[in-house]
Write an enzyme that holds these catalytic residues in place. Structure first.
Site, mmCIF file in Angstrom:
data_model
loop_
_atom_site.group_PDB
_atom_site.id
_atom_site.type_symbol
_atom_site.label_atom_id
_atom_site.label_comp_id
_atom_site.label_asym_id
_atom_site.label_seq_id
_atom_site.Cartn_x
_atom_site.Cartn_y
_atom_site.Cartn_z
ATOM 1 N N PHE A 122 12.511 50.595 36.264
ATOM 2 C CA PHE A 122 12.101 49.682 37.326
ATOM 3 C C PHE A 122 12.891 50.038 38.585
ATOM 4 O O PHE A 122 14.100 49.789 38.652
ATOM 5 C CB PHE A 122 12.410 48.256 36.862
ATOM 6 C CG PHE A 122 12.056 47.156 37.817
ATOM 7 C CD1 PHE A 122 10.746 46.715 37.946
ATOM 8 C CD2 PHE A 122 13.042 46.529 38.570
ATOM 9 C CE1 PHE A 122 10.427 45.673 38.804
ATOM 10 C CE2 PHE A 122 12.737 45.490 39.433
ATOM 11 C CZ PHE A 122 11.419 45.063 39.546
ATOM 12 N N PRO A 127 20.290 52.362 47.735
ATOM 13 C CA PRO A 127 21.699 52.363 48.158
ATOM 14 C C PRO A 127 21.997 51.290 49.209
ATOM 15 O O PRO A 127 23.034 50.637 49.156
ATOM 16 C CB PRO A 127 21.898 53.769 48.729
ATOM 17 C CG PRO A 127 20.893 54.614 48.012
ATOM 18 C CD PRO A 127 19.708 53.726 47.767
ATOM 19 N N GLU A 362 19.394 41.807 38.408
ATOM 20 C CA GLU A 362 18.212 40.914 38.404
ATOM 21 C C GLU A 362 18.492 39.659 39.224
ATOM 22 O O GLU A 362 18.057 38.555 38.883
ATOM 23 C CB GLU A 362 17.798 40.583 36.972
ATOM 24 C CG GLU A 362 17.658 41.834 36.144
ATOM 25 C CD GLU A 362 16.424 41.912 35.304
ATOM 26 O OE1 GLU A 362 15.565 41.019 35.405
ATOM 27 O OE2 GLU A 362 16.305 42.901 34.561
HETATM 28 C C1 LIG Z 1 24.367 48.542 35.463
HETATM 29 C C2 LIG Z 1 23.326 48.159 36.479
HETATM 30 C C3 LIG Z 1 21.993 48.302 36.156
HETATM 31 C C4 LIG Z 1 21.000 47.980 37.095
HETATM 32 N N1 LIG Z 1 19.679 48.205 36.793
HETATM 33 C C5 LIG Z 1 18.737 48.073 37.781
HETATM 34 C C6 LIG Z 1 17.374 48.480 37.546
HETATM 35 O O1 LIG Z 1 17.008 48.878 36.445
HETATM 36 N N2 LIG Z 1 16.502 48.402 38.587
HETATM 37 C C7 LIG Z 1 16.865 47.961 39.833
HETATM 38 O O2 LIG Z 1 16.021 47.935 40.730
HETATM 39 N N3 LIG Z 1 18.155 47.566 40.084
HETATM 40 C C8 LIG Z 1 19.094 47.623 39.090
HETATM 41 N N4 LIG Z 1 20.395 47.250 39.330
HETATM 42 C C9 LIG Z 1 20.772 46.807 40.683
HETATM 43 C C10 LIG Z 1 21.069 45.312 40.758
HETATM 44 O O3 LIG Z 1 19.893 44.565 40.598
HETATM 45 C C11 LIG Z 1 21.775 45.058 42.111
HETATM 46 O O4 LIG Z 1 23.077 45.604 41.984
HETATM 47 C C12 LIG Z 1 21.817 43.584 42.466
HETATM 48 O O5 LIG Z 1 20.534 43.129 42.805
HETATM 49 C C13 LIG Z 1 22.759 43.289 43.637
HETATM 50 O O6 LIG Z 1 22.511 44.135 44.708
HETATM 51 P P1 LIG Z 1 23.725 44.929 45.382
HETATM 52 O O7 LIG Z 1 24.487 45.614 44.291
HETATM 53 O O8 LIG Z 1 23.179 45.776 46.462
HETATM 54 O O9 LIG Z 1 24.665 43.812 45.971
HETATM 55 P P2 LIG Z 1 24.514 43.107 47.393
HETATM 56 O O10 LIG Z 1 23.128 42.617 47.596
HETATM 57 O O11 LIG Z 1 25.091 44.000 48.439
HETATM 58 O O12 LIG Z 1 25.451 41.837 47.179
HETATM 59 C C14 LIG Z 1 26.882 41.905 47.300
HETATM 60 C C15 LIG Z 1 27.403 40.463 47.271
HETATM 61 O O13 LIG Z 1 26.856 39.708 48.383
HETATM 62 C C16 LIG Z 1 26.213 38.545 47.883
HETATM 63 N N5 LIG Z 1 25.046 38.231 48.716
HETATM 64 C C17 LIG Z 1 24.054 39.068 49.121
HETATM 65 N N6 LIG Z 1 23.139 38.391 49.838
HETATM 66 C C18 LIG Z 1 23.529 37.110 49.860
HETATM 67 C C19 LIG Z 1 23.014 35.912 50.449
HETATM 68 N N7 LIG Z 1 21.852 35.876 51.131
HETATM 69 N N8 LIG Z 1 23.716 34.751 50.288
HETATM 70 C C20 LIG Z 1 24.868 34.745 49.564
HETATM 71 N N9 LIG Z 1 25.414 35.829 49.005
HETATM 72 C C21 LIG Z 1 24.752 36.991 49.145
HETATM 73 C C22 LIG Z 1 25.821 38.888 46.446
HETATM 74 O O14 LIG Z 1 25.632 37.714 45.654
HETATM 75 C C23 LIG Z 1 27.026 39.703 45.994
HETATM 76 O O15 LIG Z 1 28.067 38.843 45.615
HETATM 77 C C24 LIG Z 1 21.384 47.491 38.367
HETATM 78 C C25 LIG Z 1 22.749 47.317 38.662
HETATM 79 C C26 LIG Z 1 23.716 47.649 37.752
HETATM 80 C C27 LIG Z 1 25.155 47.472 38.129
#
Ligand SMILES: Cc1cc2nc3c(=O)[nH]c(=O)nc-3n(C[C@H](O)[C@H](O)[C@H](O)COP(=O)(O)OP(=O)(O)OC[C@H]3O[C@@H](n4cnc5c(N)ncnc54)[C@H](O)[C@@H]3O)c2cc1C
Length: 384
Positions: A122, A127, A362
């Site tokens: 998915f 990045p 998720e």
């Molecule tokens: C092991 C692993 C497997 C994964 N598998 C998948 C996959 O199969 N497919 C896929 O598409 N993705 C996948 N992901 C990605 C995952 O869904 C994202 O890491 C997650 O959605 C958070 O996005 P980010 O890491 O960019 O954090 P960011 O969005 O940058 O968030 C960083 C921090 O800011 C906070 N934040 C952001 N926006 C707001 C807001 N509006 N209000 C308050 N707080 C906020 C967040 O809660 C968090 O604490 C995976 C991640 C990992 C680590």
């Protein structure tokens, strides 16, 4: 009082036996070796645990969501790396194709996904784009008879093993989320490549990849739904995926509790089992309450889904609570085990490392709270 039907109980017991006999014995080695086990994933498929809610005509088992949740709980108790396979293939990929795919797409992909012969991934996160999922940079441009896709995806579970990638891309940046589209991309397409992500805290037995799409061309028939449906497809997939993650986390809670009770009765200090100390019982009681509460919330969300009633908020509540409870129960379980909980002779330190990601992916816990808050106030605080 909710009680399981005889059929549900049988399915639950069969899953429990399978997990104890085939998943648990391999979990520590896969974690230590930091190796995804495709053969075991195939066995999970052979058991009918991938695509379990998919209709039989497409290779699924036609199970309701509630019963599917019982299976996911058992697999989550055994190994979150295998639970990830079930959640991604079943809840994110299969459920999306069932809901949004054309008849041709269903026939092309679902049978292989349901048996585990074909793994799917998915591809939403990028990045520079995580929580703000509508702001994708991956571009899909219309060409004769199809689409050309350029961009990169980050943190994609199963990305190095999947034969099918659901790729979300922007077709018209001016339209923002209304320009998003979802494509079913075969991963052997020219220009598609993947790279393993190393150094994870947990889920070491799960495959996580960075994807690169460099001028990948797909035919019109690879578009799922309509141009502009991409955001809706992603949100409906996450609704299903969050349920699965939450159910798996109930398994982590239960596993933490089971391991702690067994250890506390066996381990003696001050000439008596540590289970006889009130402060140890407090930790166990906290785990019991959180496990039961998490399971109740997951069962409610599953029941609502099966009734065809709105369940987005209830699924977010279950996901938020169960994932935080899993981190907490695994943490308490390490405490009950003392120094022994800090090494992998017992499953509890792996539970803790594996649980930690569930409050991130998720939709982070913060995002779940904003979804719940929006539902109850009518005010969208996701975008300040
Ligand atoms: C092991 C692993 C497997 C994964 N598998 C998948 C996959 O199969 N497919 C896929 O598409 N993705 C996948 N992901 C990605 C995952 O869904 C994202 O890491 C997650 O959605 C958070 O996005 P980010 O890491 O960019 O954090 P960011 O969005 O940058 O968030 C960083 C921090 O800011 C906070 N934040 C952001 N926006 C707001 C807001 N509006 N209000 C308050 N707080 C906020 C967040 O809660 C968090 O604490 C995976 C991640 C990992 C680590």
């Amino acid at each position: 009082m909710i009680s399981l039907t005889d059929e549900q109980r049988l399915i639950q017991e069969t899953a429990r036996e399978f997990v104890d006999n085939e998943v648990v014995p391999k979990a520590r080695d896969s974690d230590r070796a930091q190796r995804f086990d495709p053969e075991l994933a195939r066995r999970v498929g052979e058991m009918g645990y991938l695509g379990a809610p998919v209709a039989e005509e497409y290779g699924g088992r036609d199970l309701d969501y509630f019963t599917y949740g019982l299976i996911v709980e058992e697999i989550g108790r055994g190994d979150s790396a295998m639970r990830t396979v079930v959640s991604v293939v079943t809840s994110l990929v299969c459920s999306s194709i069932v809901r949004w795919g054309s008849e041709e797409q269903k026939q092309q992909w679902l049978p292989g996904l349901c048996t585990g012969e074909t793994l799917g991934c998915f591809g939403l996160t990028e990045p520079d784009t995580g929580s703000d999922a509508s702001n994708l940079k991956t571009r899909a441009e219309k060409v004769d008879g199809g689409w050309r896709i350029n961009g990169g995806k980050m943190w994609i579970s199963l990305g190095n093993y999947a034969k099918l990638a659901m790729i979300f891309a922007q077709t018209d940046p001016e339209k923002k989320h209304k320009g998003l589209a979802c494509f079913l991309v075969p991963t052997d397409a020219d220009g598609f490549s993947s790279q393993e992500i190393h150094g994870k805290l947990g889920l070491k037995g799960s495959d996580t990849a960075e994807l690169s799409l460099d001028g990948v061309e797909v035919p019109d028939s690879a578009l799922m739904g309509q141009v502009g449906d991409g955001f809706k497809i992603a949100m409906s997939a996450l609704d299903s995926g969050r349920y699965s993650v939450a159910a798996g986390c109930v398994g982590i809670c239960q596993g933490s509790l089971d391991a702690s009770v067994a250890y506390a009765k066996e381990r003696t200090q001050f000439n008596r089992p540590i289970a006889s100390f009130q402060l140890v019982q407090e930790m166990i009681a906290d785990m019991v309450v959180q496990t039961e509460a998490a399971r109740g919330l997951v069962w409610r969300a599953g029941w609502l889904k099966d009734q065809g009633k709105p369940s987005t908020t209830e699924t977010s509540i279950a996901k938020l609570y169960a994932t935080e409870a899993a981190v907490n129960c695994a943490d308490r379980a390490i405490q009950v085990h003392g120094g022994s909980g800090y090494v992998d002779d017992h499953p509890v330190e792996r539970y803790w490392r594996d649980a930690r990601v569930t409050t991130l992916y998720e939709g982070t816990s913060q995002i779940q709270k904003l979804i719940i808050g929006r539902a109850y106030t009518g005010i969208n605080a996701l975008i300040p």
